[in-house]
Design an enzyme around this catalytic site. Structure first.
Site, mmCIF file in Angstrom:
data_model
loop_
_atom_site.group_PDB
_atom_site.id
_atom_site.type_symbol
_atom_site.label_atom_id
_atom_site.label_comp_id
_atom_site.label_asym_id
_atom_site.label_seq_id
_atom_site.Cartn_x
_atom_site.Cartn_y
_atom_site.Cartn_z
ATOM 1 C CE LYS A 1 -3.963 1.849 2.645
ATOM 2 N NZ LYS A 1 -4.845 1.591 3.805
ATOM 3 C CB SER B 1 -8.071 3.495 2.782
ATOM 4 O OG SER B 1 -7.253 2.837 3.716
ATOM 5 C CB SER C 1 -8.435 0.733 5.698
ATOM 6 O OG SER C 1 -9.086 1.965 5.620
#
Lengths: 473, 96
Positions: free
Chosen positions: A77, A152, A176
């Site tokens: 990420k 996210s 997330s």
């Protein structure tokens, strides 16, 4: 069936490479998939460093090393530092920032023979539930390009679901990792708070943030967690617990006490409700006992979270000042303008909204009424979890109220977006481990995730239960 | 709880976020909706409940006061939008 099902997972790749298969070929194939990504899941591909790392892994194995993640292609990420590579949290305020050091999880992945092939798209600063707040634009859901992948960690989930990589790291502050895992049909695990070091993770809500894996199944998650977990003196919130065991604790369903929460009367998609009912029946048929449990303060979790998380975010994001790194406004008249204009130009709308809310709840005159009040409610919720886990081994529920929603559907209504995390936020507030397990599809082919939450520090047991539950679904 | 445009301007100043009047108006509406939602916490009985700051169970984690490895100064300064060989540069902040 997900495209990922045709490709080898983490365990198979590591076993093949340790047995002599060429990691360079495996990584080259992953690089080509990442370069051909049509979902906007991968925002940067690290071809040169990935091939160099793969060659080193080949050398290490050839000289006798057995590496737990040998040759496994991984995406990070875009909020995890990989030295010498950009890390931007998908925000313009960090455009061009190059990580000057490795996150602890990166050190450990590389030591274990993993090969980082690129960076995954995400909501800007991990603030969002749809990946639509990214400065690189939204990720498309691999099961329906008109729908969001969740957020996210939307790029991480979509990339695993699409078979680009067998493993991606995400971060989870209020769901997330788990919500995009549910939307994309992968497994996503948020470990116990403190179990994985956050050194080198761009901070959002420090009392809530955890790094965790997105992958195909519980055994792959255990293997990844075994590598990245364990005490780290560089993170003062790091748990003293040892690293998670590399194989999940085998757990028979017979005799397992599965906690069942009362679900809301409305807002739960019928297909998700039906999936949960089928899972309950299958688990009961396998000998598990279903135990009603209550978390009386969980209905306030979203409100509690949006005070605590935004307060912490407002504080953490004060470091983006237009001076030390990232975006700086043109021709500032004075120092104040450097701060105020650089931040206004660099942060996206959702990040600014949360900084404003967080600053408000921490400001003089409101601290007691909002921030400290939320911390008191948080303690009550932690006590609720302790009571519930005295009566059950695991809590089972849906990960999300609905399957993946359409791109654009909620982006103009922040509160509706926040309410999407209603089932996942409690685990962050309580610090307990939780994961989303793929559990079937709606009639439109959209994945459904089941949410399993375990007692504090019992990550191995939770993964073992997840494996047992997956076997009967 | 009503949020006024003046409150939004004050909070924006505290947060060091430049905000034009359109943004102030939009932020006033959005904050009012979110603050209206989180108001529900006021109904929870928390008498005698201590605030919980973290769930790790750890307290006052300190390391020995020994210097560790430092970040490479050149790599750190290379990320600055404006720097010379030794320092970050800012507009003059103090008149002599």
């Amino acid at each position: 069936m997900s495209p990922a099902a045709h490709l080898p997972g983490v365990r198979q790749i590591a076993a093949q490479v340790n047995a002599g298969a060429c990691p360079v070929a495996i990584v080259e194939a992953a690089l080509q998939r990442a370069e051909a990504d049509q979902l906007n899941a991968v925002i940067r591909v690290y071809r040169d460093s990935a091939l160099a790392t793969a060659a080193e892994v080949a050398q290490r194995v050839a000289t006798g090393a057995s590496l737990p993640l040998a040759g496994v292609p991984v995406l990070l990420k875009d909020n995890i530092c990989y030295q010498g590579h950009p890390v931007e949290a998908c925000s313009r305020i960090l455009t061009g920032f190059v990580a000057p050091y490795h996150a602890t999880v990166v050190e450990r992945l590389l030591a274990a023979g993993a090969v980082i092939i690129g960076a995954a798209n995400m909501d800007s600063f991990a603030m969002g539930s749809s990946n639509e707040t990214s400065c690189h634009g939204p990720v498309r859901n691999p099961h329906d390009p008109n729908r969001v992948p969740g957020g996210s960690s939307g790029g991480s989930a979509a990339a695993v679901a699409a078979g680009i990589v067998p493993l991606a790291l995400g971060s989870d502050t209020g769901g997330s990792i788990r919500q995009p895992a549910a939307f994309c049909g992968t497994l996503g695990c948020k470990p116990t708070y403190g179990r994985v070091s956050r050194y080198g993770l761009l901070a959002f809500g420090s009392s809530l943030d955890q790094i965790g894996p997105l992958c195909r199944d519980a055994a792959d998650a255990a293997l990844a967690l075994a590598v990245i977990s364990g005490h780290d003196p560089l993170d003062s919130t790091s748990s003293p617990l040892p690293a998670v065991a590399a194989a999940p604790t085998a757990r028979a369903l017979a005799g397992l006490r599965i906690g069942m929460l009362e679900l809301p009367d409305e807002g739960l998609d019928p297909a998700i409700s039906a999936t949960l009912t089928r899972a309950r029946q299958a688990l009961e048929a396998a000998g598990a006992s279903l135990v009603p449990v209550r978390l009386p303060h969980d209905r306030h979790a979203v409100a509690c979270y949006y005070i605590i998380a935004t307060g912490e975010a407002a504080s953490n994001l004060s470091r983006y000042d237009g001076i030390h790194y990232g975006h700086r406004c043109q021709d500032p008249a004075d120092l104040e303008e450097v701060y105020a204009r650089s931040r206004a130009e660099g942060f996206g709308a959702e990040v600014q909204r949360r900084i404003m809310l967080g600053t408000y709840v921490l400001s003089a005159g409101y601290l007691d009424a909002y921030y400290l009040k939320a911390q008191r409610v948080r303690r009550l919720l932690v006590q609720d979890y302790a009571t519930a886990f005295a009566a059950c081994d695991v809590i089972l529920g849906p990960t999300t109220p609905t399957p993946a929603f359409a791109l654009g559907e909620k982006i103009d209504d922040p509160l509706q977006m926040y309410l999407n995390d209603i089932f996942t936020i409690g685990a962050n507030l309580a610090g307990v481990p939780a994961l989303s397990l793929p559990a079937g599809h709606t009639d439109k082919g959209l994945p459904i995730g089941l949410h399993l939450q375990g007692p504090h520090g019992q990550d191995e047991a939770l993964l073992g239960i997840a494996a047992a539950v997956a076997a009967v679904l | 709880m009503d949020i006024t445009p003046d409150q939004v301007r004050h909070v924006a100043r505290l947060a060091r976020l430049a905000m034009d009047e359109d943004s102030v108006a939009r932020m006033t509406r959005e904050l009012a909706a979110i603050v209206g939602y989180v108001e529900q916490l006021q109904a929870v009985d928390t008498d005698g409940v201590e605030p919980l700051a973290n769930v790790s169970g750890l307290e006052h984690v300190l390391r020995d006061d020994q210097p560790g490895p430092l970040l490479d100064h050149a790599a750190v300064l290379a990320n600055a939008p404006l720097a010379n060989e030794v320092a970050f540069l800012v507009p003059k902040a103090v008149e002599r």
